[in-house]
Design an enzyme around this catalytic site. Structure first.
Site, mmCIF file in Angstrom:
data_model
loop_
_atom_site.group_PDB
_atom_site.id
_atom_site.type_symbol
_atom_site.label_atom_id
_atom_site.label_comp_id
_atom_site.label_asym_id
_atom_site.label_seq_id
_atom_site.Cartn_x
_atom_site.Cartn_y
_atom_site.Cartn_z
ATOM 1 N N GLY A 10 43.367 40.579 37.063
ATOM 2 C CA GLY A 10 42.268 39.889 36.373
ATOM 3 C C GLY A 10 41.644 40.786 35.321
ATOM 4 O O GLY A 10 42.132 41.893 35.053
ATOM 5 N N PHE A 11 40.558 40.306 34.745
ATOM 6 C CA PHE A 11 39.896 41.042 33.656
ATOM 7 C C PHE A 11 39.422 42.422 34.128
ATOM 8 O O PHE A 11 39.822 43.464 33.564
ATOM 9 C CB PHE A 11 38.745 40.164 33.117
ATOM 10 C CG PHE A 11 37.623 40.916 32.483
ATOM 11 C CD1 PHE A 11 37.840 41.807 31.431
ATOM 12 C CD2 PHE A 11 36.312 40.719 32.927
ATOM 13 C CE1 PHE A 11 36.782 42.493 30.844
ATOM 14 C CE2 PHE A 11 35.251 41.391 32.346
ATOM 15 C CZ PHE A 11 35.484 42.297 31.308
ATOM 16 N N ASP A 31 47.920 40.037 43.515
ATOM 17 C CA ASP A 31 47.233 39.030 42.702
ATOM 18 C C ASP A 31 48.034 37.731 42.759
ATOM 19 O O ASP A 31 49.267 37.765 42.655
ATOM 20 C CB ASP A 31 47.133 39.527 41.244
ATOM 21 C CG ASP A 31 46.054 38.807 40.456
ATOM 22 O OD1 ASP A 31 45.150 39.484 39.942
ATOM 23 O OD2 ASP A 31 46.119 37.556 40.351
ATOM 24 N N ASN A 32 47.355 36.598 42.916
ATOM 25 C CA ASN A 32 48.104 35.328 42.949
ATOM 26 C C ASN A 32 48.381 34.799 41.531
ATOM 27 O O ASN A 32 48.996 33.756 41.365
ATOM 28 C CB ASN A 32 47.388 34.276 43.804
ATOM 29 C CG ASN A 32 46.055 33.845 43.219
ATOM 30 O OD1 ASN A 32 45.693 34.228 42.112
ATOM 31 N ND2 ASN A 32 45.315 33.040 43.967
ATOM 32 N N GLY A 36 44.772 35.699 36.716
ATOM 33 C CA GLY A 36 45.186 37.035 36.280
ATOM 34 C C GLY A 36 46.467 36.947 35.455
ATOM 35 O O GLY A 36 47.145 35.916 35.447
ATOM 36 N N LEU A 72 38.941 42.905 44.753
ATOM 37 C CA LEU A 72 38.327 42.161 43.641
ATOM 38 C C LEU A 72 38.719 40.687 43.666
ATOM 39 O O LEU A 72 38.083 39.876 42.986
ATOM 40 C CB LEU A 72 38.795 42.742 42.286
ATOM 41 C CG LEU A 72 38.604 44.234 41.987
ATOM 42 C CD1 LEU A 72 39.229 44.569 40.633
ATOM 43 C CD2 LEU A 72 37.128 44.604 41.983
ATOM 44 N N ALA A 113 33.978 43.921 46.025
ATOM 45 C CA ALA A 113 33.256 43.543 44.795
ATOM 46 C C ALA A 113 32.400 42.311 45.052
ATOM 47 O O ALA A 113 32.902 41.246 45.381
ATOM 48 C CB ALA A 113 34.251 43.252 43.683
ATOM 49 N N TYR A 145 29.597 29.753 44.570
ATOM 50 C CA TYR A 145 30.132 31.099 44.325
ATOM 51 C C TYR A 145 29.218 32.154 44.959
ATOM 52 O O TYR A 145 29.692 33.110 45.576
ATOM 53 C CB TYR A 145 30.243 31.321 42.814
ATOM 54 C CG TYR A 145 30.712 32.700 42.409
ATOM 55 C CD1 TYR A 145 32.033 33.082 42.578
ATOM 56 C CD2 TYR A 145 29.821 33.617 41.848
ATOM 57 C CE1 TYR A 145 32.463 34.355 42.199
ATOM 58 C CE2 TYR A 145 30.245 34.885 41.460
ATOM 59 C CZ TYR A 145 31.562 35.242 41.649
ATOM 60 O OH TYR A 145 31.984 36.503 41.278
ATOM 61 N N LYS A 149 30.186 34.921 47.840
ATOM 62 C CA LYS A 149 29.980 36.364 47.705
ATOM 63 C C LYS A 149 29.067 36.893 48.816
ATOM 64 O O LYS A 149 29.243 38.017 49.288
ATOM 65 C CB LYS A 149 29.411 36.689 46.312
ATOM 66 C CG LYS A 149 30.473 36.662 45.230
ATOM 67 C CD LYS A 149 31.486 37.790 45.442
ATOM 68 C CE LYS A 149 32.705 37.689 44.583
ATOM 69 N NZ LYS A 149 33.752 38.685 44.937
#
Ligand code: UDP
Length: 315
Positions: A10-11, A31-32, A36, A72, A113, A145, A149
């Protein structure tokens, strides 16, 4: 060190992976690839495993071979999390439990994260780590979201208390930088893309809501300070220092790109339907991380000019 980075394509993960590799570390990414992108890491030495953190066997096998885990992996962006609620919560709960369990079983340190989203609609500014989370009603999917988290944070803290897992938590505040895409609703890449195309910049409501953006290089500095000096079981705000209203941000980006774009004001109800709520002001209190030596360096103007020139090159 051999790092396992979930969501490493991802970013944030891409920048982190490249920095850790530059520093001479080994990086394995899980990563899926739903958001990403593997191509940006193609020329690097990162090992990319395509798969999900919800795959317990895979997580265990990768965790057993690394020295440290950076977790992440998550669904990103307000728009995407609102339309992929089941996946968001599954990744936060099942995915995070898998990585925490693997870290515990194999005695690895782990960084989880989290996000400034957990503070919700608290009127308090700036927000410090022990301030209250104030979330709206559950029929407003924009809080989903934040709930995800918070589940991650509570799981991490429970593992630390009950299983002695060496876990540290970082709450990122509106991270911006090259490689971030506007496709999932993030404001800075959305505004820059529109400005460079000469098209309208969509400002929600009147644009009076504020954010404090953190440039990716500063955020990674903060993350590394947490890794090196943070205390297990402790939470750290990681963010920048310059608050700006979204309307001023739009005007600034139009000026910096020399664009002839106009601003279009869009009510939340037209963008997201009737049940949308968001944080009105957001400023991080970063004193806890400052005590460990963290100091963000990039002004918003410097950050934006880096990102704008990256967008210009990419197009
Ligand atoms: N925003 C906006 N237009 C957009 C995207 C976002 O006006 O096209 C506003 C949004 O209302 C919020 C801020 O910009 O107040 C930051 O949005 P983003 O999705 O980047 O991050 P958030 O803080 O919501 O996680």
């Amino acid at each position: 060190m051999h790092y396992l980075i979930t969501g490493g394509a991802g970013f944030i993960g891409t920048h982190l992976s490249l920095r850790l590799l530059r520093e001479g570390n080994q990086v394995t990414i899980l990563d899926n690839l739903s958001t990403g992108r593997a191509d940006r890491l193609r020329d690097s030495k990162a090992e990319i495993i395509t798969g999900s953190v919800t795959d317990r066997e895979l997580v265990f096998s990768l965790a057993s071979k690394c020295d440290y885990i950076i977790h992440l992996a998550c669904v990103v962006g307000v728009r995407l999390t609102m339309s992929r609620g089941c996946e968001t919560l599954r990744l936060s709960h099942t995915g995070t439990e898998n990585v925490l369990e693997a870290a515990t079983v194999f005695s690895k340190g782990i960084f989880v994260a989290s996000s400034s989203a957990i503070y919700g609609k608290t009127p308090k500014v700036p927000v410090a780590e022990e301030d209250d989370s104030i979330l709206g009603a559950s029929n407003k999917a924009s809080w989903l979201y934040s709930v995800g988290k918070l589940v991650e944070e509570h799981l991490a803290l429970a593992y630390c208390r009950e299983r002695e897992t060496s876990v540290k938590i970082g709450r990122f505040f509106n991270v911006i930088g090259p490689y971030q895409t506007g496709s999932y609703g993030m404001v800075v890449p959305t505004f820059i893309t529109q400005a460079l195309k000469g098209e309208e910049l969509p400002v929600y409501e009147k644009g009076k809501q504020t954010r404090t953006f953190g440039y990716i290089e500063d955020i990674l500095d903060g993350l590394q300070v947490v890794l090196q000096k943070g205390i297990p079981g402790e939470i750290y705000n990681i963010g920048g220092f310059e608050e700006i209203s979204i309307l001023s941000l739009a005007e600034k980006i139009i000026a910096m790109t020399g664009s002839e774009s106009n601003i279009r004001f869009i009510p939340y109800s037209s963008a997201f339907g009737p049940y949308f709520e968001e944080t009105i002001r957001r400023i991080p209190d970063i004193s806890r991380l400052r005590m460990l030596g963290y100091e963000p360096r990039y002004t918003l103007d410097e950050a934006l000019s880096e990102i704008i020139s990256h967008h210009r090159k990419a197009t």
